[in-house]
Design a protein around this motif. Sequence first.
Motif, short mmCIF file in Angstrom:
data_model
loop_
_atom_site.label_atom_id
_atom_site.label_comp_id
_atom_site.label_asym_id
_atom_site.label_seq_id
_atom_site.Cartn_x
_atom_site.Cartn_y
_atom_site.Cartn_z
N GLU A 61 0.75 -1.17 0.16
CA GLU A 61 0.15 0.18 0.18
C GLU A 61 0.78 1.31 -0.08
O GLU A 61 0.72 2.35 -0.84
CB GLU A 61 -0.93 0.43 1.26
CG GLU A 61 -2.27 -0.77 1.15
CD GLU A 61 -3.06 -0.83 2.15
OE1 GLU A 61 -4.13 -1.18 2.20
OE2 GLU A 61 -2.71 -0.23 3.29
N THR A 63 3.83 1.42 -1.05
CA THR A 63 4.62 1.65 -2.49
C THR A 63 3.67 2.41 -3.52
O THR A 63 4.25 2.99 -4.05
CB THR A 63 5.02 0.05 -2.79
OG1 THR A 63 5.94 -0.19 -1.86
CG2 THR A 63 5.87 0.37 -4.09
N VAL A 64 2.53 1.99 -3.48
CA VAL A 64 1.68 2.49 -4.36
C VAL A 64 1.37 3.85 -3.91
O VAL A 64 1.09 4.77 -4.88
CB VAL A 64 -0.01 1.68 -4.42
CG1 VAL A 64 -0.78 2.43 -5.09
CG2 VAL A 64 0.47 0.13 -5.12
N PRO A 67 5.53 5.68 -4.14
CA PRO A 67 6.72 5.11 -4.73
C PRO A 67 7.85 5.73 -4.42
O PRO A 67 8.99 5.02 -4.31
CB PRO A 67 6.19 4.79 -6.12
CG PRO A 67 5.06 5.97 -6.24
CD PRO A 67 4.36 6.21 -5.12
#
Length: 619
Positions: A61, A63-64, A67
Amino acid sequence: MLGGSPWLQLIIFIIPFALKTFSPYVWMDFLYFGDLLRILVTYGARRRRRPLFFVLDRFLEQTVACPDKLFIAFGDERHTYADADRKSNKIARALQSQAGYTSGDTVALFMGNEPTFVFTWLALAKLGSPVALLNYNIRTKSLLHCFNCCKAKVLVAASGLEAVEDVLPSLIEQGVVVLLMTKHCDTSGIQSFLDKVEEAPDSPLPRSLRSHLSFKSPAVYIYTSGTTGLPKAALVNQNRLLTALAILSSNGVTSKDVMYTNLPLYHTAGFFVGFIGPIETGSTIVLKRKFSASQFWDDCRKYNVTVVQYIGEVMRYLCCTPKRDNDKDHKVRLAIGNGIRAEVWKEFLNRFGNVQIREFYASTEGNIGFLNYPGKMGAVGRVHFLHQKLFPYTLVKYDTERDEPVRDANGLCIKSPKGETGLLVSKITDIAPFEGYAQNKEQTERKKLRDVLKKGDLYFNTGDLMRIDKDNFIYFQDRVGDTFRWKGENVATTEVSDILSFIDCLQEANVYGVQVPGHEGRVGMAAVSLKEDGEFDGSKVYKHVVSYLPSYARPRFIRIQSAVEVTGTFKQMKVKLVAQGFDPGQVQDPLYFLDDCVKSYVPVTAQLYSSILSGSIKL
């Protein structure tokens, strides 16, 4: 209206002062309950999600969501959340193509603090594999024992070869796949792995690889030297790991914070607080290979660190460094950890400025924890009715001579009155389970205490002596049994005794910890007896101890007795030995000190004793 009621105005005016006088912590309690409620709601929502939600999913989550946010800073290296995702994908893909490994197999990780540790753990989480976090300092017998008790199929090691080579014949015999994080390896039985990682694709891995997992599935094995014997693999399941996400967020840490992680990632403190906690908050981790008192504040300034973690020794070491004009020139606002003494706490604040210290109490395998959210110096936490309802616990009277709880005529434990020291025990329930130790039913059973407050009940024995004051603050007093703590590590006396027993000249060894003024915990000492016609060889004993024990577990003092004293039930006597310590004025037996400069155990003289007490000789 309020204006027409002077009495009401007076009451409203007086209430805050009355509360502050008679219940000074009520507002802090209220805010803490709010945090606790928020954590429980978040945790409950995650437990209900389908497919099941684990720590890895929180990382994905983040990372999305961010990023390009800096995830790890390590020296001059910089890795964003997206970088970590891709690198862990490559490691997972390389491992997938490795003969002898199947997704879901347990993998042992033998690495120090470095970004590859984090990437490898994330990779294994994506593959649905439990990870055994091996202490990077252990060797030979202990290393092989730790590896075997988690039944790992693969060992992934850092670039150091020596420790792995020592146990390689046994690993090969068991058919274990040994992977070394290097591009080339000429040692038969060990395969280079970094070259395979670099060639592997970084494409995402399907969720189906971890579809077999449940909340009760093992997530990591963390090794602890509990009360006796070799290190034990405490099983941390996926549910326990999920709860660890709240450690930093419950202390007000946010995505804007920068976390300084210098404690070992293979231990609970470093792994839970320094790695798992920042995943929840989306914070940046500044990863240090190992703690350095001289570099600590320079690192904090260099990386704009706002949150640090500690154990008691860390704080004491920092306070012992030479004073500088820029001691208060930093952005650290919060320190989270455990084991800081009240006098060190006070000195730390006076010297390094207004840093909020959040002391807590917890253990790797335990089912109880406390948080000192009001910040009262010396306390490890604050107890209250809600905590008692969710996680029932009590302090019971303990007989240190017999090394067991005191029981009444009915065979039940006796509660310790408020203000008196007692053994902390916590009821084992569905909300507060005790998972035990992998491949060690005997030690798992030894941590269970039955018939505590009523017949048939079952409690977890923390092995810690605690005290609760009139204001409901709880204080750590001491460890019981055959464990002491030194340099932030638990030292199992039986394990050290076993190692000493292999020395030719020694007949028997009784290992214990003794206090040294100005030092946290207890330093190792051994009362030994010599074999008939045996002669103590300081150099030979030193060489053996250094070869088989990590530095923190090596007995710094050896006392030679004609025979090791035992009780009527043949338990080694320690209480009197601990009290006498290593003072040559009190001990008539020959005394020796581990001297790293001459690589031998040397006699303890009055001058040497004074030098140790003054701190001119470092332990």
